[in-house]
Motif scaffolding. Sequence first.
Motif, PDB file in Angstrom:
ATOM      1  N   THR A 178     -21.332 -16.873  17.743  1.00 61.14           N
ATOM      2  CA  THR A 178     -20.679 -17.815  16.836  1.00 61.14           C
ATOM      3  C   THR A 178     -21.517 -18.017  15.575  1.00 61.14           C
ATOM      4  OG1 THR A 178     -21.696 -19.675  18.013  1.00 61.14           O
ATOM      5  CG2 THR A 178     -19.462 -19.027  18.667  1.00 61.14           C
ATOM      6  N   PHE A 179     -20.852 -18.471  14.537  1.00 56.87           N
ATOM      7  CA  PHE A 179     -21.468 -18.745  13.240  1.00 56.87           C
ATOM      8  C   PHE A 179     -21.826 -20.223  13.196  1.00 56.87           C
ATOM      9  CE2 PHE A 179     -20.667 -19.888   8.676  1.00 56.87           C
ATOM     10  CZ  PHE A 179     -21.739 -19.201   8.135  1.00 56.87           C
ATOM     11  N   VAL A 180     -23.123 -20.554  13.083  1.00 58.61           N
ATOM     12  CA  VAL A 180     -23.534 -21.954  13.226  1.00 58.61           C
ATOM     13  C   VAL A 180     -24.268 -22.520  12.020  1.00 58.61           C
ATOM     14  CG1 VAL A 180     -23.631 -21.804  15.734  1.00 58.61           C
ATOM     15  CG2 VAL A 180     -25.688 -21.284  14.405  1.00 58.61           C
ATOM     16  N   LYS A 181     -24.598 -21.676  11.022  1.00 60.25           N
ATOM     17  CA  LYS A 181     -25.372 -22.181   9.888  1.00 60.25           C
ATOM     18  C   LYS A 181     -25.089 -21.316   8.656  1.00 60.25           C
ATOM     19  CE  LYS A 181     -30.182 -22.624   8.307  1.00 60.25           C
ATOM     20  NZ  LYS A 181     -31.589 -22.333   8.660  1.00 60.25           N
ATOM     21  N   ARG A 182     -24.721 -21.944   7.558  1.00 60.92           N
ATOM     22  CA  ARG A 182     -24.466 -21.181   6.335  1.00 60.92           C
ATOM     23  C   ARG A 182     -25.799 -20.782   5.694  1.00 60.92           C
ATOM     24  NH1 ARG A 182     -19.217 -21.177   5.866  1.00 60.92           N
ATOM     25  NH2 ARG A 182     -18.037 -23.040   6.463  1.00 60.92           N
ATOM     26  N   PRO A 183     -26.018 -19.483   5.504  1.00 65.56           N
ATOM     27  CA  PRO A 183     -27.286 -19.049   4.900  1.00 65.56           C
ATOM     28  C   PRO A 183     -27.333 -19.411   3.420  1.00 65.56           C
ATOM     29  CG  PRO A 183     -25.823 -17.170   5.229  1.00 65.56           C
ATOM     30  CD  PRO A 183     -25.151 -18.348   5.868  1.00 65.56           C
ATOM     31  N   ILE A 184     -28.520 -19.761   2.954  1.00 60.90           N
ATOM     32  CA  ILE A 184     -28.722 -20.061   1.543  1.00 60.90           C
ATOM     33  C   ILE A 184     -28.983 -18.770   0.773  1.00 60.90           C
ATOM     34  CG2 ILE A 184     -30.127 -21.297  -0.138  1.00 60.90           C
ATOM     35  CD1 ILE A 184     -28.368 -23.076   1.630  1.00 60.90           C
ATOM     36  N   ALA A 185     -29.827 -17.927   1.320  1.00 63.56           N
ATOM     37  CA  ALA A 185     -30.127 -16.644   0.692  1.00 63.56           C
ATOM     38  C   ALA A 185     -29.955 -15.556   1.759  1.00 63.56           C
ATOM     39  CB  ALA A 185     -31.529 -16.652   0.110  1.00 63.56           C
ATOM     40  N   ASP A 186     -31.062 -15.127   2.369  1.00 66.17           N
ATOM     41  CA  ASP A 186     -30.972 -14.092   3.391  1.00 66.17           C
ATOM     42  C   ASP A 186     -30.305 -14.627   4.660  1.00 66.17           C
ATOM     43  OD1 ASP A 186     -32.281 -12.415   1.665  1.00 66.17           O
ATOM     44  OD2 ASP A 186     -34.263 -12.754   2.561  1.00 66.17           O
ATOM     45  N   ILE A 187     -29.668 -13.710   5.382  1.00 64.48           N
ATOM     46  CA  ILE A 187     -29.081 -14.054   6.676  1.00 64.48           C
ATOM     47  C   ILE A 187     -30.191 -14.013   7.721  1.00 64.48           C
ATOM     48  CG2 ILE A 187     -27.395 -13.393   8.411  1.00 64.48           C
ATOM     49  CD1 ILE A 187     -25.849 -11.947   6.182  1.00 64.48           C
ATOM     50  N   THR A 188     -30.460 -15.138   8.340  1.00 62.15           N
ATOM     51  CA  THR A 188     -31.508 -15.222   9.354  1.00 62.15           C
ATOM     52  C   THR A 188     -30.888 -15.364  10.743  1.00 62.15           C
ATOM     53  OG1 THR A 188     -31.620 -17.597   8.911  1.00 62.15           O
ATOM     54  CG2 THR A 188     -33.217 -16.186   7.778  1.00 62.15           C
ATOM     55  N   ALA A 189     -31.701 -15.136  11.765  1.00 61.24           N
ATOM     56  CA  ALA A 189     -31.187 -15.126  13.135  1.00 61.24           C
ATOM     57  C   ALA A 189     -30.544 -16.454  13.520  1.00 61.24           C
ATOM     58  CB  ALA A 189     -32.315 -14.780  14.120  1.00 61.24           C
ATOM     59  N   ASP A 190     -31.038 -17.562  12.957  1.00 58.59           N
ATOM     60  CA  ASP A 190     -30.477 -18.866  13.313  1.00 58.59           C
ATOM     61  C   ASP A 190     -29.134 -19.138  12.632  1.00 58.59           C
ATOM     62  OD1 ASP A 190     -31.474 -19.217  10.776  1.00 58.59           O
ATOM     63  OD2 ASP A 190     -32.588 -21.049  11.219  1.00 58.59           O
ATOM     64  N   THR A 191     -28.643 -18.172  11.868  1.00 58.53           N
ATOM     65  CA  THR A 191     -27.282 -18.257  11.338  1.00 58.53           C
ATOM     66  C   THR A 191     -26.252 -18.172  12.464  1.00 58.53           C
ATOM     67  OG1 THR A 191     -28.014 -17.199   9.287  1.00 58.53           O
ATOM     68  CG2 THR A 191     -25.647 -17.159   9.728  1.00 58.53           C
ATOM     69  N   PHE A 192     -26.654 -17.567  13.570  1.00 54.77           N
ATOM     70  CA  PHE A 192     -25.738 -17.281  14.679  1.00 54.77           C
ATOM     71  C   PHE A 192     -26.244 -17.869  15.985  1.00 54.77           C
ATOM     72  CE2 PHE A 192     -25.977 -13.590  11.764  1.00 54.77           C
ATOM     73  CZ  PHE A 192     -24.711 -13.684  11.201  1.00 54.77           C
ATOM     74  N   GLU A 193     -25.340 -17.940  16.946  1.00 54.20           N
ATOM     75  CA  GLU A 193     -25.703 -18.381  18.296  1.00 54.20           C
ATOM     76  C   GLU A 193     -24.947 -17.536  19.308  1.00 54.20           C
ATOM     77  OE1 GLU A 193     -25.671 -22.386  21.144  1.00 54.20           O
ATOM     78  OE2 GLU A 193     -24.852 -22.455  19.092  1.00 54.20           O
ATOM     79  N   LEU A 194     -25.674 -17.009  20.285  1.00 50.64           N
ATOM     80  CA  LEU A 194     -25.055 -16.254  21.372  1.00 50.64           C
ATOM     81  C   LEU A 194     -24.516 -17.240  22.405  1.00 50.64           C
ATOM     82  CD1 LEU A 194     -24.599 -13.411  22.675  1.00 50.64           C
ATOM     83  CD2 LEU A 194     -26.769 -13.775  23.871  1.00 50.64           C
ATOM     84  N   VAL A 195     -23.238 -17.118  22.743  1.00 55.23           N
ATOM     85  CA  VAL A 195     -22.602 -18.062  23.668  1.00 55.23           C
ATOM     86  C   VAL A 195     -21.864 -17.291  24.759  1.00 55.23           C
ATOM     87  CG1 VAL A 195     -22.324 -19.843  21.892  1.00 55.23           C
ATOM     88  CG2 VAL A 195     -20.478 -18.198  22.289  1.00 55.23           C
ATOM     89  N   THR A 196     -21.533 -18.009  25.808  1.00 51.25           N
ATOM     90  CA  THR A 196     -20.720 -17.460  26.893  1.00 51.25           C
ATOM     91  C   THR A 196     -19.392 -18.211  26.923  1.00 51.25           C
ATOM     92  OG1 THR A 196     -22.684 -16.889  28.198  1.00 51.25           O
ATOM     93  CG2 THR A 196     -20.579 -17.028  29.366  1.00 51.25           C
ATOM     94  N   LEU A 197     -18.296 -17.469  26.913  1.00 50.98           N
ATOM     95  CA  LEU A 197     -16.964 -18.057  26.877  1.00 50.98           C
ATOM     96  C   LEU A 197     -16.129 -17.571  28.050  1.00 50.98           C
ATOM     97  CD1 LEU A 197     -16.205 -17.524  23.054  1.00 50.98           C
ATOM     98  CD2 LEU A 197     -17.119 -19.587  24.155  1.00 50.98           C
ATOM     99  N   GLU A 198     -15.034 -18.255  28.290  1.00 54.16           N
ATOM    100  CA  GLU A 198     -14.091 -17.869  29.343  1.00 54.16           C
ATOM    101  C   GLU A 198     -12.912 -17.133  28.702  1.00 54.16           C
ATOM    102  OE1 GLU A 198     -14.269 -18.339  32.622  1.00 54.16           O
ATOM    103  OE2 GLU A 198     -16.097 -19.580  32.689  1.00 54.16           O
ATOM    104  N   THR A 199     -12.493 -16.057  29.323  1.00 55.94           N
ATOM    105  CA  THR A 199     -11.319 -15.365  28.806  1.00 55.94           C
ATOM    106  C   THR A 199     -10.098 -16.270  28.959  1.00 55.94           C
ATOM    107  OG1 THR A 199     -10.993 -14.298  30.956  1.00 55.94           O
ATOM    108  CG2 THR A 199     -12.174 -13.038  29.281  1.00 55.94           C
TER     109      THR A 199
END
Length: 329
Positions: A7-28
Amino acid sequence: MQYKAITFVKRPIADITADTFELVTLETPVLKDGEFLVKQTHMSLDPAMRTWMQDNPNSYIPPIAIGEVMRSFGVGEVVESKNPAFPVGARVIGNTGWAEYVLGGADMQVVPHDLPVEALMCVLHVPGLTAYVGLFEVLRPKAGETLVVSGAAGSVGSLVGQMAKAEGLRVIGIAGSDEKCRWLEDELGFDRAINYRSANLAEQLAEAAPNGVDIYFENTGGPIQQVVFERMNRFGRITVCGMIADYNREVPAPGPSWVDINLKALRVEGFVIVDHYDKAPKAVEVLTGYLQKGQIKYRAHVLQGLESAIEGVNLLFNGDNQGKLLVEL
């Protein structure tokens, strides 16, 4: 059944950093009538993703909302269906997202199983349609003219250059490494390729285009833009497809002067591919013809595993990708 998504969790100001995203587990999801579930096998990473992350109400597409699965397009197989047009086992392409499973949408198309996935992703979907529209619908090239394309070793630029060569143009590619320049010249048949990191860009372009530049396919911006602009001939055409060099900047770099646009009677036109999906059937027909004649080559840079997208997306902006950037899930 559970699956992984990013998922997308943080708008980057300049470079895209790892904390821009979050790995999650979802149900189909439990399917409703008309819905179908796709197990994604390959997804595309594209420069446009950086613009989708911006909170820009004037963009051609709504920005990705915080908490949403990161947007992308991809290829997959239907594994569950309540839609007879998309039966189980069908192979589909369309808008997906950074996820192992996605709910199929109205934009998805069924595609043949025997078509190589790299040909599909590198040529016959968004990159090929983008190259076709920018070159033939916007620039309208003529045999004998000189074309410059920036981002020439990328998925769109490499197709633009090869199609232009097939139509009898002199083609000059701009790329970010000597290896990419050798590939453009030795493998794709470009007349000349220039490393934009060189110190003498103006001199190299003058040598490569002694009679000036008639058409410019702009993918990147950056230092080459002004150099090419200054060599544009009267009645030249420029299409702005992308501006990778500015996507990670808070303030875009100043553009060329409108004085020369006026005095040289230049035509400058930007475009985004979502406005041209109606041209896809014609584009596929034309691109297939080039492929069958051996006039188009392509290469893919394939990352492995969903999570590789988090760091891998930056390959698009530092120039380290070697061809169309894909993730194999």
